[in-house]
Enzyme design. Structure first.
Site, PDB file in Angstrom:
ATOM      1  N   TYR A  55       4.882  -1.217 -31.389  1.00 43.40           N
ATOM      2  CA  TYR A  55       6.192  -1.618 -30.771  1.00 43.40           C
ATOM      3  C   TYR A  55       5.739  -2.914 -29.906  1.00 43.40           C
ATOM      4  CZ  TYR A  55       9.514   1.726 -32.379  1.00 43.40           C
ATOM      5  OH  TYR A  55      10.506   2.698 -32.878  1.00 43.40           O
ATOM      6  N   GLU A  91      10.451   9.241 -32.026  1.00 41.87           N
ATOM      7  CA  GLU A  91       9.778   9.410 -33.256  1.00 41.87           C
ATOM      8  C   GLU A  91       8.656  10.187 -33.055  1.00 41.87           C
ATOM      9  OE1 GLU A  91       9.290   5.119 -34.041  1.00 41.87           O
ATOM     10  OE2 GLU A  91      11.404   5.036 -34.104  1.00 41.87           O
TER      11      GLU A  91
HETATM   12  C1  HEM Z   1      13.462  -1.650 -30.827  1.00 45.32           C
HETATM   13  C2  HEM Z   1      12.553  -1.864 -31.827  1.00 45.32           C
HETATM   14  C3  HEM Z   1      13.083  -1.689 -33.497  1.00 45.32           C
HETATM   15  C4  HEM Z   1      14.726  -1.876 -34.057  1.00 45.32           C
HETATM   16  C5  HEM Z   1      15.730  -1.775 -33.149  1.00 45.32           C
HETATM   17  C6  HEM Z   1      14.392  -1.549 -35.231  1.00 45.32           C
HETATM   18  C7  HEM Z   1      15.377  -1.626 -36.286  1.00 45.32           C
HETATM   19  C8  HEM Z   1      15.107  -1.128 -37.677  1.00 45.32           C
HETATM   20  C9  HEM Z   1      16.229  -0.896 -38.537  1.00 45.32           C
HETATM   21  C10 HEM Z   1      17.986  -1.308 -38.083  1.00 45.32           C
HETATM   22  C11 HEM Z   1      15.859  -0.440 -39.664  1.00 45.32           C
HETATM   23  C12 HEM Z   1      16.639  -0.132 -40.954  1.00 45.32           C
HETATM   24  C13 HEM Z   1      16.836   1.153 -41.044  1.00 45.32           C
HETATM   25  C14 HEM Z   1      17.663   1.830 -42.371  1.00 45.32           C
HETATM   26  O1  HEM Z   1      17.340   1.308 -43.444  1.00 45.32           O
HETATM   27  O2  HEM Z   1      18.309   2.706 -42.153  1.00 45.32           O
HETATM   28  C15 HEM Z   1      14.379  -0.398 -39.418  1.00 45.32           C
HETATM   29  C16 HEM Z   1      13.565  -0.125 -40.670  1.00 45.32           C
HETATM   30  C17 HEM Z   1      12.307  -0.392 -40.381  1.00 45.32           C
HETATM   31  N1  HEM Z   1      11.612  -0.915 -39.273  1.00 45.32           N
HETATM   32 FE1  HEM Z   1      12.161  -1.013 -37.465  1.00 45.32          FE
HETATM   33  N2  HEM Z   1      13.021  -1.421 -35.571  1.00 45.32           N
HETATM   34  C18 HEM Z   1      12.289  -1.408 -34.366  1.00 45.32           C
HETATM   35  C19 HEM Z   1      10.786  -1.240 -34.353  1.00 45.32           C
HETATM   36  C20 HEM Z   1       9.978  -1.307 -35.450  1.00 45.32           C
HETATM   37  C21 HEM Z   1       8.674  -1.399 -35.299  1.00 45.32           C
HETATM   38  C22 HEM Z   1       7.712  -1.402 -33.903  1.00 45.32           C
HETATM   39  C23 HEM Z   1       8.111  -1.492 -36.651  1.00 45.32           C
HETATM   40  C24 HEM Z   1       6.472  -1.431 -36.917  1.00 45.32           C
HETATM   41  C25 HEM Z   1       6.012  -2.734 -37.095  1.00 45.32           C
HETATM   42  C26 HEM Z   1       9.302  -1.542 -37.646  1.00 45.32           C
HETATM   43  C27 HEM Z   1       9.337  -1.187 -38.709  1.00 45.32           C
HETATM   44  C28 HEM Z   1      10.394  -0.857 -39.703  1.00 45.32           C
HETATM   45  C29 HEM Z   1      10.106  -0.528 -41.218  1.00 45.32           C
HETATM   46  C30 HEM Z   1       8.661  -0.901 -41.934  1.00 45.32           C
HETATM   47  C31 HEM Z   1      11.426  -0.365 -41.367  1.00 45.32           C
HETATM   48  C32 HEM Z   1      11.643   0.079 -42.871  1.00 45.32           C
HETATM   49  C33 HEM Z   1      11.929  -1.131 -43.830  1.00 45.32           C
HETATM   50  C34 HEM Z   1      12.278  -0.573 -45.319  1.00 45.32           C
HETATM   51  O3  HEM Z   1      11.547  -0.038 -46.027  1.00 45.32           O
HETATM   52  O4  HEM Z   1      13.563  -0.323 -45.490  1.00 45.32           O
HETATM   53  N3  HEM Z   1      10.297  -1.291 -36.759  1.00 45.32           N
HETATM   54  N4  HEM Z   1      13.965  -0.976 -38.377  1.00 45.32           N
END
Ligand code: HEM
Length: 142
Positions: A92, A134
């Site tokens: 994060y 988480e």
């Molecule tokens: C407040 C912080 C964050 C928000 C608002 C956020 C938001 C999101 C959203 C909206 C999705 C799509 C979920 C879905 O497909 O249903 C997602 C997926 C993902 N997020 Fe985050 N995220 C945050 C932090 C992080 C962090 C810290 C990481 C790590 C580096 C990360 C890595 C990922 C990954 C790898 C995916 C999946 C992508 C995929 O394969 O579809 N996110 N996140």
């Protein structure tokens, strides 16, 4: 909780973030992958439109910052995805740093120190909520 002045500033910034949301998200990934290439593999299966997905999430948060209960369902879905993929608490600050830098880069002088402080507070507040959820999901398998 977020302070009242932070909420006021975030709501006032929402239109600018909405206007430039995709640019901000694109810049964030550019910074994240160049500064922290170790996180790149987490996104291996991410859809092509991941920047737009993140942009929409940021904007939704921005618009609902004073009514976070409405986001519970959406945050739960995101957290389940994060846990399944292996996102951890120590990711994060990396994303936060790059997101804040991206906002600064895209909005330029319009992103005053006061605005940046509010965004920092807001990001880490949301991060705290997500990290807690988480951790619970990862340990209790809920
Ligand atoms: C407040 C912080 C964050 C928000 C608002 C956020 C938001 C999101 C959203 C909206 C999705 C799509 C979920 C879905 O497909 O249903 C997602 C997926 C993902 N997020 Fe985050 N995220 C945050 C932090 C992080 C962090 C810290 C990481 C790590 C580096 C990360 C890595 C990922 C990954 C790898 C995916 C999946 C992508 C995929 O394969 O579809 N996110 N996140």
């Amino acid at each position: 909780m977020l302070t009242e002045s932070t909420v006021t500033i975030l709501k006032a910034t929402a239109p600018a973030v909405k206007q430039h949301g995709e640019l901000i998200a694109g810049r964030m990934y550019e910074l994240l992958f160049s500064k922290y290439p170790q996180v790149k593999s987490l996104f291996a299966k991410a859809p092509q439109n991941q920047p737009q997905v993140l942009a929409r999430a940021i904007i939704t948060y921005c618009e609902n910052v004073d009514n976070l209960d409405t986001l519970t369902g959406a945050l739960d879905r995101i957290s389940r995805k994060h846990v399944a993929i292996g996102v951890t608490a120590d990711h994060y600050p990396l994303v936060g740093e790059c997101l804040l830098q991206a906002i600064q880069d895209v909005l330029g002088a319009a992103a005053t120190p006061e605005i940046m402080t509010s965004w920092k507070e807001a990001f880490f507040f949301l991060a705290g909520v997500m990290i807690q959820r988480e951790k619970a999901l990862a340990t209790q398998n809920v």
